[in-house]
Motif scaffolding. Structure first.
Motif, PDB file in Angstrom:
ATOM      1  N   PRO A 243       0.598-104.961 -74.777  1.00  0.00           N
ATOM      2  CA  PRO A 243       0.441-103.975 -74.041  1.00  0.00           C
ATOM      3  C   PRO A 243      -0.798-103.362 -73.674  1.00  0.00           C
ATOM      4  N   TRP A 244      -1.419-103.473 -72.709  1.00  0.00           N
ATOM      5  CA  TRP A 244      -2.775-102.693 -72.611  1.00  0.00           C
ATOM      6  C   TRP A 244      -3.701-102.957 -73.735  1.00  0.00           C
ATOM      7  N   PRO A 245      -4.161-104.320 -74.051  1.00  0.00           N
ATOM      8  CA  PRO A 245      -4.938-104.314 -75.394  1.00  0.00           C
ATOM      9  C   PRO A 245      -6.335-104.083 -74.952  1.00  0.00           C
ATOM     10  N   VAL A 246      -7.094-104.005 -76.128  1.00  0.00           N
ATOM     11  CA  VAL A 246      -8.504-103.478 -75.990  1.00  0.00           C
ATOM     12  C   VAL A 246      -8.948-105.029 -76.749  1.00  0.00           C
ATOM     13  N   MET A 247     -10.006-105.567 -76.340  1.00  0.00           N
ATOM     14  CA  MET A 247     -10.661-106.670 -76.641  1.00  0.00           C
ATOM     15  C   MET A 247     -12.098-106.537 -77.092  1.00  0.00           C
ATOM     16  N   TRP A 269      -7.705-106.430 -59.157  1.00  0.00           N
ATOM     17  CA  TRP A 269      -8.535-106.062 -60.254  1.00  0.00           C
ATOM     18  C   TRP A 269      -9.657-105.411 -59.660  1.00  0.00           C
ATOM     19  N   GLN A 270     -10.204-104.430 -60.725  1.00  0.00           N
ATOM     20  CA  GLN A 270     -11.656-103.866 -60.540  1.00  0.00           C
ATOM     21  C   GLN A 270     -11.864-103.528 -61.966  1.00  0.00           C
ATOM     22  N   LEU A 271     -13.253-103.687 -61.986  1.00  0.00           N
ATOM     23  CA  LEU A 271     -13.754-102.890 -63.216  1.00  0.00           C
ATOM     24  C   LEU A 271     -14.084-101.491 -63.119  1.00  0.00           C
ATOM     25  N   ASP A 272     -13.876-100.789 -64.150  1.00  0.00           N
ATOM     26  CA  ASP A 272     -14.144 -99.257 -63.802  1.00  0.00           C
ATOM     27  C   ASP A 272     -15.605 -98.910 -63.803  1.00  0.00           C
ATOM     28  N   SER A 273     -16.342 -99.985 -64.238  1.00  0.00           N
ATOM     29  CA  SER A 273     -17.788 -99.779 -64.283  1.00  0.00           C
ATOM     30  C   SER A 273     -18.463-100.158 -62.732  1.00  0.00           C
ATOM     31  N   GLY A 274     -17.502-100.561 -61.845  1.00  0.00           N
ATOM     32  CA  GLY A 274     -18.092-100.970 -60.648  1.00  0.00           C
ATOM     33  C   GLY A 274     -18.787-102.484 -60.523  1.00  0.00           C
ATOM     34  N   LYS A 312     -24.747-106.237 -69.808  1.00  0.00           N
ATOM     35  CA  LYS A 312     -25.263-104.968 -69.080  1.00  0.00           C
ATOM     36  C   LYS A 312     -24.885-103.570 -69.647  1.00  0.00           C
ATOM     37  N   TYR A 313     -24.268-103.932 -70.808  1.00  0.00           N
ATOM     38  CA  TYR A 313     -23.546-102.765 -71.424  1.00  0.00           C
ATOM     39  C   TYR A 313     -24.242-102.589 -72.867  1.00  0.00           C
ATOM     40  N   LYS A 314     -24.102-101.276 -73.423  1.00  0.00           N
ATOM     41  CA  LYS A 314     -24.779-101.181 -74.770  1.00  0.00           C
ATOM     42  C   LYS A 314     -23.429-101.417 -75.542  1.00  0.00           C
ATOM     43  N   ILE A 315     -23.979-101.529 -76.941  1.00  0.00           N
ATOM     44  CA  ILE A 315     -22.914-101.723 -78.037  1.00  0.00           C
ATOM     45  C   ILE A 315     -22.212-100.236 -78.104  1.00  0.00           C
ATOM     46  N   GLY A 316     -20.940-100.396 -78.023  1.00  0.00           N
ATOM     47  CA  GLY A 316     -20.181 -99.007 -78.269  1.00  0.00           C
ATOM     48  C   GLY A 316     -19.602 -98.626 -76.865  1.00  0.00           C
ATOM     49  N   GLN A 317     -20.072 -99.133 -75.935  1.00  0.00           N
ATOM     50  CA  GLN A 317     -19.451 -98.914 -74.614  1.00  0.00           C
ATOM     51  C   GLN A 317     -18.002 -99.582 -74.357  1.00  0.00           C
ATOM     52  N   ARG A 318     -17.487 -98.874 -73.655  1.00  0.00           N
ATOM     53  CA  ARG A 318     -16.127 -99.515 -73.145  1.00  0.00           C
ATOM     54  C   ARG A 318     -16.044 -99.676 -71.717  1.00  0.00           C
ATOM     55  N   VAL A 319     -15.469-100.977 -71.515  1.00  0.00           N
ATOM     56  CA  VAL A 319     -15.382-101.179 -69.724  1.00  0.00           C
ATOM     57  C   VAL A 319     -13.889-101.556 -69.773  1.00  0.00           C
ATOM     58  N   THR A 320     -13.044-101.102 -68.639  1.00  0.00           N
ATOM     59  CA  THR A 320     -11.668-101.321 -68.568  1.00  0.00           C
ATOM     60  C   THR A 320     -11.365-102.072 -67.138  1.00  0.00           C
ATOM     61  N   LEU A 321     -10.523-102.860 -67.135  1.00  0.00           N
ATOM     62  CA  LEU A 321     -10.045-103.403 -66.142  1.00  0.00           C
ATOM     63  C   LEU A 321      -8.865-102.859 -65.465  1.00  0.00           C
ATOM     64  N   ARG A 322      -8.958-102.605 -64.243  1.00  0.00           N
ATOM     65  CA  ARG A 322      -8.092-101.852 -63.731  1.00  0.00           C
ATOM     66  C   ARG A 322      -7.203-102.591 -62.750  1.00  0.00           C
ATOM     67  N   ASN A 323      -5.933-102.037 -62.140  1.00  0.00           N
ATOM     68  CA  ASN A 323      -5.266-102.470 -61.129  1.00  0.00           C
ATOM     69  C   ASN A 323      -5.064-101.608 -59.846  1.00  0.00           C
ATOM     70  N   VAL A 324      -5.716-101.762 -58.944  1.00  0.00           N
ATOM     71  CA  VAL A 324      -5.606-100.827 -57.777  1.00  0.00           C
ATOM     72  C   VAL A 324      -4.586-101.317 -56.854  1.00  0.00           C
ATOM     73  N   SER A 325      -3.375-101.052 -57.166  1.00  0.00           N
ATOM     74  CA  SER A 325      -2.132-101.700 -56.691  1.00  0.00           C
ATOM     75  C   SER A 325      -2.102-102.009 -55.120  1.00  0.00           C
ATOM     76  N   PRO A 326      -1.995-103.057 -54.842  1.00  0.00           N
ATOM     77  CA  PRO A 326      -1.495-103.571 -53.402  1.00  0.00           C
ATOM     78  C   PRO A 326      -0.249-102.983 -53.047  1.00  0.00           C
ATOM     79  N   LYS A 327      -0.015-102.918 -51.728  1.00  0.00           N
ATOM     80  CA  LYS A 327       1.281-102.073 -51.443  1.00  0.00           C
ATOM     81  C   LYS A 327       2.442-102.889 -51.491  1.00  0.00           C
ATOM     82  N   LYS A 337      -3.661 -99.454 -65.189  1.00  0.00           N
ATOM     83  CA  LYS A 337      -4.727-100.012 -66.216  1.00  0.00           C
ATOM     84  C   LYS A 337      -4.002-101.416 -66.870  1.00  0.00           C
ATOM     85  N   VAL A 338      -4.919-102.097 -67.251  1.00  0.00           N
ATOM     86  CA  VAL A 338      -4.749-103.613 -67.640  1.00  0.00           C
ATOM     87  C   VAL A 338      -5.169-103.730 -68.928  1.00  0.00           C
ATOM     88  N   MET A 339      -6.415-103.629 -69.273  1.00  0.00           N
ATOM     89  CA  MET A 339      -6.993-103.893 -70.828  1.00  0.00           C
ATOM     90  C   MET A 339      -8.391-103.414 -70.599  1.00  0.00           C
TER      91      MET A 339
END
Lengths: 528, 181
Positions: A243-247, A269-274, A312-327, A337-339
């Motif tokens: 469930p909603w794991p972190v890699m 799917w969308q990354l929260d960083s854009g 593109k990211y620094k060590i210690g940074q977190r990027v999340t994969l999001r779900n912008v739900s279709p209708k 939220k995904v992971m």
């Protein structure tokens, strides 16, 4: 008209009993058994994991032999609970296959599931479908070619197609949704020389992401509710069964093979960083060129290979994969939220760490173009009289015809254009055509007569097409190399089970009989 | 004539009119409720026919009966007609209750995984979910039952109410023991 107090009391007691008891049962079945949100893990607290690898038991010449047992097991999905699941070799999801183009595989599937589903009570017969493979009819997971508990069947896979991400899952008639919901699914990756020659991420940087949604009851057991045959939606998003794991990732590119293994839910799917996702592969393998997309619409059973560059990211940074739900999905608190990806280190290897401008320009399916006089057919996806149908037909119609009824009979190696029509605004249909890879030609939105190009992520060989609300999508495909009966169905598995599935007959007649050419056998099985 | 007698005589026409109105209103309300339930049953015949011809036939017979009953109760709101209506409508409600709680004891030949023509019929739960249409139909049938009770002569009315009370209490007892729901 006067009534006494006694009569009023009687009417009240009888009405309450007659009306409230069934109402209570329905409401309870729908909601009250669900596990409390407070018992679920917080998103991004469970460590990410990949499924185990499937290993052959023996190899003879150019054939590798595997043996899997479908059985019930206990899995720790929600911390603190043991959940009964059904898995290939008890694994949830099933082991990942890595096979080489040109080497055939034989997978012995033994059904050692219990005599009855733990809550739904049906006998769990199974039929294994390798989704994305041009298998012979008797090895394609024909819905009624079922293996009962205590029986086995050898499935032969030719593995001659281009490198791609396939998946194997149950396809047992009328119980596909609940069998897959219980866990009968896994990934199957085919590799070829072209793929190996490209500088794209491979090895441990080539990561399976089997995404599904599920729901638990207050005992921590899987809770299947198909909402009156419209779909089964969960409030927990799983990636590789977690469930909603972190890699934990390194500051380099990763290639993710994202499979939507949900029974009904579609995702965006969308990354929260854009940061865009770079699509390099679709259902049928690598695309001609990479396609960056800011968001990626993903229907059931589709596979997309995407590259994410964590440099593109620094060590210690977190990027999340999001779900912008279709209708037309049912959403809950954390289904957006995904992971998460935690950037933790510099790359330990910089090999195969780029995305070239050219991937696979020679895909046969993508070279097909419509010509004048080419056969065109329409497949109308319609809900009528409480059933899901294709051109007014259901799988029960196929069964009733002794498996002779077909929606189409294209000639062997014939090329045709099929238009898939969904003239309803109430639902979308991820339509799957067995055997073939197709090219999406165009899409008509809202039935306005204007055809638009496929989405950027659809510019590769496909075997599932997302037919959205009020959409008509045209496909072109070549029917081969196998002859015989193959299924076409909605991959919202609840729609499939009730009963949006038909078949087409390549060649019109002939081909191996999917029911009699290689029937399952009772145990014990001979050695491989 | 005494004042009391005059008063009694003055009230007599009003009471008589009210009783006539009540006696006419009840069959009309019964007819409307019965017709509503009948129409709902006929409307869902096609989907039940697809499921199993027995279900479809049952809904046709029930719907036609309820529409016919609406006419019958208007023409002859007699105790016998009332009692017939009570028994049949209560029976239909109880059958519906069964289908939404424990499932009906009979059902269609369910899913078949036919393979070489020799496979088992696939059983499975046949408990149906409650929907708005069936709630309305069952509600209308209960209204029919209660209104018909008021058309019965006193001794029969009392006996019928007792039976209904036993049925109602019985349902709750079965619910509490887990046999229902």
């Amino acid at each position: 008209m006067s009534v006494t107090r006694r009569e009023m009391l009687t009417f009240g007691v009888l009405s309450g009993g007659a009306m409230l008891i069934p109402l209570e049962r329905s409401v309870q079945a729908a909601t009250q058994n669900r596990i409390a949100e407070s018992a679920l893990p917080q998103p991004f607290t469970v460590p990410f994991a990949v499924p185990p690898s499937a290993m052959p038991v023996t190899s003879v010449g150019t054939t590798d032999y595997y043996a899997l047992t479908m059985r019930q097991a206990n899995a720790t999905i929600i911390p603190g609970y043991q959940t009964a699941v059904w898995g290939y070799d008890g694994s949830f999801p099933g082991p990942t296959f890595d096979v080489q183009q040109g080497r055939e595989t034989v997978v012995r599937q033994t059904n050692q599931l219990p005599a009855a589903h733990p809550t739904l009570g049906y006998t769990p017969y199974t039929s294994v479908h390798l989704h994305g493979s041009a298998s012979l009819p008797e090895y394609d997971g024909y819905a009624n070619d079922v293996t009962y508990p205590g029986s086995w069947k050898d499935y032969h896979y030719p593995n001659f197609q281009d490198a791609r991400t396939l998946w194997y899952h149950d396809h047992g008639v009328h119980h596909t949704a609940s069998n897959v919901f219980m866990g009968l699914a896994g990934m199957y990756r085919m590799h070829d020389a072209l793929e190996r020659s490209l500088p794209i991420p491979q090895g441990r940087y080539d990561v399976p992401l089997i995404v599904s949604d599920t729901m638990f009851d207050d005992q921590g057991q899987l809770l299947f509710n198909d909402n009156d045959h419209s779909g089964a939606f969960g409030d927990v998003i799983l990636v590789n069964g977690r469930p909603w794991p972190v890699m934990r990732v390194e500051r380099r590119k990763y290639r993710f093979r994202i499979l939507n293994a949900s029974v009904t839910r579609s995702y965006r799917w969308q990354l929260d960083s854009g940061q865009p996702l770079i699509v390099i592969g679709t259902d049928g393998g690598l695309t001609a060129a990479p396609q960056p997309v800011k968001s990626l619409l993903h229907g059931n059973a589709e596979r997309y290979e995407v590259v994410i560059d964590f440099a593109k990211y620094k060590i210690g940074q977190r990027v999340t994969l999001r779900n912008v739900s279709p209708k037309n999905n049912v959403n809950y608190t954390n289904t957006d939220k995904v992971m998460a990806f935690d950037v933790v280190a510099q790359p330990s290897s910089t090999a195969k760490n780029s995305v070239p401008a050219v991937l696979n320009p020679g895909c046969a399916a993508m070279a097909l173009t419509p010509t004048d006089g080419m056969t065109t057919r329409t497949m109308a996806l319609v809900r009528e009289h409480g059933r899901w149908t294709i051109n007014g037909q259901t799988w029960d119609d196929v069964v009733a015809s002794a498996y002779t009824k077909a929606l189409a009979s294209p000639p062997l190696n014939g090329v045709e254009v099929w238009e898939i029509q969904n003239d309803s605004g109430g639902w979308h249909h991820p339509l799957h055509i067995h055997l073939v890879d197709f090219r999406i030609l165009d899409r008509e939105l809202d039935r306005n007569g204007v055809r638009v190009a496929p989405r950027p992520n659809e510019l590769g060989p496909k075997d599932v097409v997302y037919v959205g609300e009020n959409e008509r999508v045209r496909l072109i495909m070549c029917f081969g190399p196998q002859q015989g009966r193959y299924m076409i169905h909605c991959h919202n598995l609840v729609h499939e089970d009730h009963d949006m599935m038909g078949q087409f007959w390549v060649g019109g007649t002939g081909g191996d009989d999917p029911l009699t050419a290689a029937p399952p056998q009772p145990l014990p099985a001979p050695g491989l | 004539m005494s004042t009391t007698s005059r008063t009694h005589l003055a009230l007599l026409p009003t009471v008589t009119v009210e009783r006539v109105r009540s006696r006419t209103a009840v069959p009309v309300c019964v007819a409307l409720a019965s017709a509503l339930a009948g129409l709902i049953h006929l409307a869902v015949v096609p989907e039940h026919l697809e499921e199993w011809w027995v279900y479809g036939t049952f809904f046709v017979v029930t719907g036609v009966f309820q529409l016919g009953y609406a006419v019958a109760v208007l023409r002859r709101p007699t105790p016998l007609v009332a009692l017939t209506g009570i028994i049949t409508n209560l029976g239909i409600v109880l059958l519906w209750l069964l289908s939404r709680t424990t499932g009906l004891p009979v059902g269609p030949p369910a899913d078949r995984a036919s393979h070489e023509g020799a496979h088992l019929a696939e059983g499975g739960s046949n408990i149906e979910a409650v929907g708005p249409l069936d709630l309305v139909a069952s509600g209308a049938e209960l209204v029919v039952v209660y209104l018909l009770v008021t058309l019965l002569p006193p001794p029969l009315r009392k006996l019928t109410v007792n039976v209904l009370l036993v049925v109602g209490v019985g349902l709750w007892a079965l619910r509490m023991t887990g046999a229902l729901g």
